[in-house]
Design a protein around this motif. Sequence first.
Motif, PDB file in Angstrom:
ATOM      1  N   THR A  41      92.277  57.842 -11.154  1.00  0.00           N
ATOM      2  CA  THR A  41      90.816  57.975 -11.086  1.00  0.00           C
ATOM      3  C   THR A  41      90.408  59.425 -10.912  1.00  0.00           C
ATOM      4  OG1 THR A  41      90.683  55.783 -10.111  1.00  0.00           O
ATOM      5  CG2 THR A  41      88.749  57.143  -9.913  1.00  0.00           C
ATOM      6  N   MET A  52      91.834  61.966 -12.190  1.00  0.00           N
ATOM      7  CA  MET A  52      92.261  62.787 -13.328  1.00  0.00           C
ATOM      8  C   MET A  52      91.125  62.974 -14.341  1.00  0.00           C
ATOM      9  SD  MET A  52      95.203  63.635 -12.586  1.00  0.00           S
ATOM     10  CE  MET A  52      96.047  63.221 -11.106  1.00  0.00           C
ATOM     11  N   ALA A  53      91.422  63.751 -15.365  1.00  0.00           N
ATOM     12  CA  ALA A  53      90.398  64.175 -16.316  1.00  0.00           C
ATOM     13  C   ALA A  53      89.798  63.032 -17.127  1.00  0.00           C
ATOM     14  CB  ALA A  53      90.987  65.219 -17.259  1.00  0.00           C
ATOM     15  N   HIS A  54      90.548  61.962 -17.388  1.00  0.00           N
ATOM     16  CA  HIS A  54      90.041  60.892 -18.242  1.00  0.00           C
ATOM     17  C   HIS A  54      88.794  60.234 -17.648  1.00  0.00           C
ATOM     18  CE1 HIS A  54      90.123  57.748 -21.248  1.00  0.00           C
ATOM     19  NE2 HIS A  54      90.052  56.839 -20.287  1.00  0.00           N
ATOM     20  N   TYR A  55      88.780  60.045 -16.339  1.00  0.00           N
ATOM     21  CA  TYR A  55      87.646  59.376 -15.700  1.00  0.00           C
ATOM     22  C   TYR A  55      86.623  60.359 -15.166  1.00  0.00           C
ATOM     23  CZ  TYR A  55      90.343  55.243 -16.331  1.00  0.00           C
ATOM     24  OH  TYR A  55      91.039  54.230 -16.906  1.00  0.00           O
ATOM     25  N   ASP A  56      86.986  61.600 -14.950  1.00  0.00           N
ATOM     26  CA  ASP A  56      86.065  62.682 -14.622  1.00  0.00           C
ATOM     27  C   ASP A  56      85.102  62.307 -13.497  1.00  0.00           C
ATOM     28  OD1 ASP A  56      84.924  65.180 -14.791  1.00  0.00           O
ATOM     29  OD2 ASP A  56      83.539  64.616 -16.374  1.00  0.00           O
ATOM     30  N   THR A  57      85.650  62.038 -12.336  1.00  0.00           N
ATOM     31  CA  THR A  57      84.804  61.696 -11.193  1.00  0.00           C
ATOM     32  C   THR A  57      84.013  62.898 -10.690  1.00  0.00           C
ATOM     33  OG1 THR A  57      86.663  62.070  -9.694  1.00  0.00           O
ATOM     34  CG2 THR A  57      86.272  59.813 -10.428  1.00  0.00           C
ATOM     35  N   ASP A  58      84.346  64.089 -11.149  1.00  0.00           N
ATOM     36  CA  ASP A  58      83.599  65.278 -10.727  1.00  0.00           C
ATOM     37  C   ASP A  58      82.135  65.209 -11.153  1.00  0.00           C
ATOM     38  OD1 ASP A  58      85.976  66.143  -9.783  1.00  0.00           O
ATOM     39  OD2 ASP A  58      86.282  67.711 -11.280  1.00  0.00           O
ATOM     40  N   ARG A  59      81.843  64.519 -12.223  1.00  0.00           N
ATOM     41  CA  ARG A  59      80.459  64.416 -12.682  1.00  0.00           C
ATOM     42  C   ARG A  59      79.598  63.647 -11.697  1.00  0.00           C
ATOM     43  NH1 ARG A  59      81.040  59.762 -17.304  1.00  0.00           N
ATOM     44  NH2 ARG A  59      82.568  58.606 -16.099  1.00  0.00           N
ATOM     45  N   ILE A 116      85.196  64.129  -5.540  1.00  0.00           N
ATOM     46  CA  ILE A 116      86.287  65.077  -5.730  1.00  0.00           C
ATOM     47  C   ILE A 116      87.438  64.704  -4.804  1.00  0.00           C
ATOM     48  CG2 ILE A 116      86.928  67.510  -5.574  1.00  0.00           C
ATOM     49  CD1 ILE A 116      83.934  68.125  -6.050  1.00  0.00           C
ATOM     50  N   CYS A 118      90.576  51.727 -12.521  1.00  0.00           N
ATOM     51  CA  CYS A 118      89.874  52.949 -12.137  1.00  0.00           C
ATOM     52  C   CYS A 118      88.364  52.774 -12.199  1.00  0.00           C
ATOM     53  CB  CYS A 118      90.302  54.102 -13.030  1.00  0.00           C
ATOM     54  SG  CYS A 118      92.057  54.469 -12.935  1.00  0.00           S
TER      55      CYS A 118
END
Length: 186
Positions: free
Chosen positions: A71, A73-80, A84, A162
């Motif tokens: 979750t 990692m870049a594929h799911y991009d929780t930073d948006r 974090i 995820c």
Amino acid sequence: MDEIEQTNVEQDAVLDVGYTDVPGTMLTDSNAIADFIKKTKIQDVLNWGRKNSLWFMVNAMGCCGVELLATGMAHYDTDRFGIIPRNSPRHADVMIISGYVTKKYLPALKRIWDQMPAPKWVICFGDCAISGGPFYESYSTYQNVDDVFPVDVFVPGCPPRCEALIQGFVELQKKIEAKKDKGTDY
């Protein structure tokens, strides 16, 4: 009455009434300030900031831990979402309990919880974390983690995907915004 006794009487009167001789000033305590903030728009601004910057503690256990790590990692991009992953409990405000919790590991998990700054929240991720999963009534697995930690969101599944964890974060954000989370005792 001599001068010293009169000074003591005046000081006692000031303490009893709760104000000083300066006009327009009052004494207050931190509880009154906290109650005032909870009832104003300032609390809404604080909750907006808290819900949009949820930093979670990376605490991967069992097969749910693989989904937890994926979750972040870049594929799911929780930073948006402002979500974090953090490796230090002193920088995190969300603890995700993923996978089984053994009786031997529980004191370490409590120590991690104690090191996290308030306000803090808990997400139980996976059937093993919620009820013990297939290890239910095992001699080494602790059931009902919500007896130890104030769990805000449960994410069921074995292992949950995820997307389910991201939905759990969205539900936590809704609870923080509505002031119905268990981390509001700050």
